[in-house]
Design a protein around this motif. Sequence first.
Motif, PDB file in Angstrom:
ATOM      1  N   VAL A 177     -43.056  44.781   0.149  1.00 47.48           N
ATOM      2  CA  VAL A 177     -41.930  43.963   0.602  1.00 47.48           C
ATOM      3  C   VAL A 177     -41.072  43.511  -0.579  1.00 47.48           C
ATOM      4  N   SER A 178     -41.719  43.095  -1.664  1.00 49.54           N
ATOM      5  CA  SER A 178     -40.960  42.633  -2.830  1.00 49.54           C
ATOM      6  C   SER A 178     -40.216  43.777  -3.508  1.00 49.54           C
ATOM      7  N   THR A 179     -40.706  45.006  -3.346  1.00 46.82           N
ATOM      8  CA  THR A 179     -40.030  46.172  -3.917  1.00 46.82           C
ATOM      9  C   THR A 179     -38.839  46.593  -3.062  1.00 46.82           C
ATOM     10  N   ILE A 180     -38.899  46.302  -1.773  1.00 44.99           N
ATOM     11  CA  ILE A 180     -37.803  46.650  -0.862  1.00 44.99           C
ATOM     12  C   ILE A 180     -36.683  45.616  -0.918  1.00 44.99           C
ATOM     13  N   LEU A 181     -37.030  44.345  -0.843  1.00 47.19           N
ATOM     14  CA  LEU A 181     -36.016  43.292  -0.759  1.00 47.19           C
ATOM     15  C   LEU A 181     -35.226  43.167  -2.059  1.00 47.19           C
ATOM     16  N   PRO A 182     -33.958  42.767  -1.965  1.00 52.84           N
ATOM     17  CA  PRO A 182     -33.137  42.621  -3.176  1.00 52.84           C
ATOM     18  C   PRO A 182     -33.622  41.470  -4.042  1.00 52.84           C
ATOM     19  N   GLU A 183     -33.260  41.525  -5.298  1.00 53.82           N
ATOM     20  CA  GLU A 183     -33.670  40.494  -6.248  1.00 53.82           C
ATOM     21  C   GLU A 183     -33.200  39.121  -5.774  1.00 53.82           C
ATOM     22  N   GLY A 184     -34.093  38.160  -5.842  1.00 55.68           N
ATOM     23  CA  GLY A 184     -33.774  36.803  -5.414  1.00 55.68           C
ATOM     24  C   GLY A 184     -34.142  36.509  -3.979  1.00 55.68           C
ATOM     25  N   MET A 185     -34.518  37.538  -3.226  1.00 51.27           N
ATOM     26  CA  MET A 185     -34.915  37.348  -1.830  1.00 51.27           C
ATOM     27  C   MET A 185     -36.413  37.602  -1.715  1.00 51.27           C
ATOM     28  N   THR A 186     -37.144  36.629  -1.209  1.00 46.50           N
ATOM     29  CA  THR A 186     -38.596  36.752  -1.111  1.00 46.50           C
ATOM     30  C   THR A 186     -39.065  36.498   0.314  1.00 46.50           C
ATOM     31  N   LEU A 187     -40.201  37.092   0.641  1.00 50.08           N
ATOM     32  CA  LEU A 187     -40.815  36.901   1.951  1.00 50.08           C
ATOM     33  C   LEU A 187     -42.313  37.083   1.778  1.00 50.08           C
ATOM     34  N   GLN A 188     -43.072  36.029   2.027  1.00 45.90           N
ATOM     35  CA  GLN A 188     -44.512  36.067   1.819  1.00 45.90           C
ATOM     36  C   GLN A 188     -45.215  36.520   3.093  1.00 45.90           C
TER      37      GLN A 188
END
Length: 283
Positions: A177-188
Amino acid sequence: MNTNTTTMSINEMIEALNSESNVATADKFLAELNESIKAENKAIIAAAVESFVKSAEASPADFFRAFIADPFVNVKRVKKDSKSGEYSVVDAVRQVSFAEVETAYGKAHKGQTLAQSKRYVGMIARFTHNLHANLCGALSEEGSQVTVCKYNGQAVEEYDFNGTSIGKLQTQLNAIVSTILPEGMTLQMVKADVRAIMAAHQTEKFMEFTTAAEKKVLNQIFGSMRIRMAGKAYTVNSKALCHKAKESNQTPAQEEKTSKIPERAEAEQILSPNGSTKATNVA
């Protein structure tokens, strides 16, 4: 009546199909109707993909928020009434996949990716294998071990993608998920998300199980991202007779009393984020 399907509208084709007594001609009408619906749906999906690409060009973060929350489009399908035998065109819902938007974006931008890195492709391949290995382990007993299919995909470096436990899979899912989402956007992502993907990624026939391809697992990951971003619980429906409401000759007062007993109320099983279930009465 106009019987030239090349000049007929979909409504005219439905009318012709339902009034046609010759089986061969009716089959021809049905095949051409399905092709017309398919072409119309293809145009609807293409327009949705184009809209998502434009959104990503304007703001990657806004695109991901909008796409994760609502990747669905309204399409059409042909339905046959089981009682009357008549056909009609009804509404249906189609999920636009991330792969479709990614492909269109890449064509418009010289192979660039919507994700932070294309490494997510190899990561999902290894994650899919690990889901498969987890299932094989869960179905194994001493003396009857389930054979794990050999992994022939890309090697995944930097992240530990070797484990198959729920905890390891959760770590891997968060890495994807962290590799897909753009920098600065997080989802745990949490363990319930892993369990949901595990439940969704396999099919069964005659007690033989098949794990899904990476493309489907990617869709399931985005589905779990939607649940997690919205802060909602998973829904688990049931076709079991034991979950159906019983007809009752009781008085309203008696019904009110017995409806408080979960076993006698129609219930919808909801999987909570910690992996437990709770029953929600359906009015």
